[in-house]
Design an enzyme around this catalytic site. Structure first.
Site, PDB file in Angstrom:
ATOM      1  N   HIS A  77      67.276  -3.892  76.343  1.00  0.00           N
ATOM      2  CA  HIS A  77      66.951  -5.866  76.272  1.00  0.00           C
ATOM      3  C   HIS A  77      66.935  -5.640  77.965  1.00  0.00           C
ATOM      4  CE1 HIS A  77      69.265  -6.128  72.173  1.00  0.00           C
ATOM      5  NE2 HIS A  77      69.847  -5.437  72.711  1.00  0.00           N
TER       6      HIS A  77
HETATM    7  C1  BDR Z   1      73.039  -8.031  75.590  1.00  0.00           C
HETATM    8  O1  BDR Z   1      73.871  -7.668  75.983  1.00  0.00           O
HETATM    9  C2  BDR Z   1      74.630  -7.235  76.378  1.00  0.00           C
HETATM   10  O2  BDR Z   1      74.983  -5.901  76.282  1.00  0.00           O
HETATM   11  C3  BDR Z   1      73.420  -5.679  77.352  1.00  0.00           C
HETATM   12  O3  BDR Z   1      73.701  -5.831  78.523  1.00  0.00           O
HETATM   13  C4  BDR Z   1      72.511  -7.297  76.781  1.00  0.00           C
HETATM   14  O4  BDR Z   1      72.254  -7.743  78.044  1.00  0.00           O
HETATM   15  C5  BDR Z   1      72.034  -8.067  74.759  1.00  0.00           C
HETATM   16  O5  BDR Z   1      72.510  -9.265  73.924  1.00  0.00           O
END
Ligand code: BDR
Ligand code: CA
Length: 306
Positions: free
Chosen positions: A237
């Site tokens: 992500h």
């Molecule tokens: C986001 O949530 C976090 O757990 C990750 O680091 C990312 O920024 C994804 O939904």
């Protein structure tokens, strides 16, 4: 040089995003900030400082930010990133001195001092971002783009409606969306298309150096959780958001009107993306497509470069 401020909550994919950012040529990281999110802020701040030091960049000032969302309470869930936020992986402690200035205050100062408009990248909840926007409205003029990992044009990941970063502090997202700052949203609809596959993982494991070793161990943990929970290969992500920040156009975007549900109900934290909005009503460039191969290759060569 492209001036950048990073706000994050490390977090395994935040850690990979930090490696990717710090290896990017032509980028000057003015400061890095930790917010409450994947882990309590003290843990996130320690991780941030240690990760930056691991990359040999202790010259980058790191700031501790909010320890609570703007309105809601906070509870740490170690499922995805582990108790220490890095999947239990231990990295050497940074010897750089801690900064006394709060992240939101530091961000305002860094934005005011910057010679050129700044790319502000946030890979965690937007709590520090919202605090900074309220502290000094003049900074809005100093931001070239605020590129945020969060939200989705489709379903969420924490709840059917909400993605984690928005759900963690939906009110902060509201502040950012209403601020007039140019925002690029990098949501789940694109980040879930970018996963570290088995060959990538094997390649990282063959790389020499302590950054590659840490990346391999963290990814091993993250991938394990992801497969066990039935989510498929580990999603990168935050790496996608950082790359969109420093290589604009790696995501295909569309101008939309975005609002966030902040009501105390099942939909809390949902991003409502209106792609029918007239241009003058739009407040956000929403990522709709991504070149997953480019993102994966950029991360791999970043990790190899240390
Ligand atoms: C986001 O949530 C976090 O757990 C990750 O680091 C990312 O920024 C994804 O939904
Ligand atoms: Ca994150």
């Amino acid at each position: 040089m492209r001036p950048v401020i990073l706000d994050c909550d490390p977090g395994i994919d935040d850690a990979l995003a930090i490696f990717t950012l710090l290896a990017e040529p032509g980028v000057a990281v003015l400061g890095a900030c930790a917010t409450v999110g994947n882990v309590p802020v003290d843990t996130g701040y320690r991780n941030l400082r240690d990760l930056v030091a691991l990359c040999g960049r202790s010259d980058i000032p790191c700031f501790r930010g909010a320890d609570l969302p703007l309105v809601r309470s906070y509870a740490h869930d170690p499922l995805i990133h582990g108790e220490n936020g890095l999947g239990g992986v231990e990295i050497p402690q940074s010897e750089a001195p801690e900064q006394a200035e709060h992240a939101a205050v530091a961000t305002c100062r860094l934005l005011r001092e910057a010679a050129d408009p700044v790319t502000w990248i946030a890979t965690g909840p937007l709590t520090n971002v919202a605090l900074a926007l309220h502290l000094d409205p003049s900074i809005r003029e100093r931001v070239d783009r605020l590129v945020v990992m969060g939200g989705s044009t489709a379903r969420g990941n924490v709840t059917p409606a909400a993605e984690f970063n928005v759900w963690s502090d939906a009110e902060a997202w509201r502040v950012a969306l209403n601020s007039g700052v140019r925002i690029t949203m990098v949501g789940l609809n694109v980040t879930q298309q970018v996963a570290c596959n088995e060959e990538d993982f094997a390649e990282i494991q063959r790389m020499p150096g302590s950054v590659a070793q840490a990346a391999g161990e963290m990814l091993g943990y993250y991938e394990g959780v992801s497969l066990r929970e039935g989510w498929g290969e580990a999603k990168l992500h935050d790496v996608v958001a950082v790359l969109e920040g420093v290589r604009p156009g790696i995501c295909g975007t569309m101008a939309c009107h975005v609002d966030v549900e902040i009501g105390n109900a099942l939909g809390y934290g949902q991003t409502l993306v209106d792609d029918r909005a007239k241009l003058e009503e739009t407040n956000c460039e929403v990522s709709m497509a991504v070149d997953a191969g480019k993102v994966r290759r950029a991360m791999l060569s970043a990790i190899a470069s240390f």
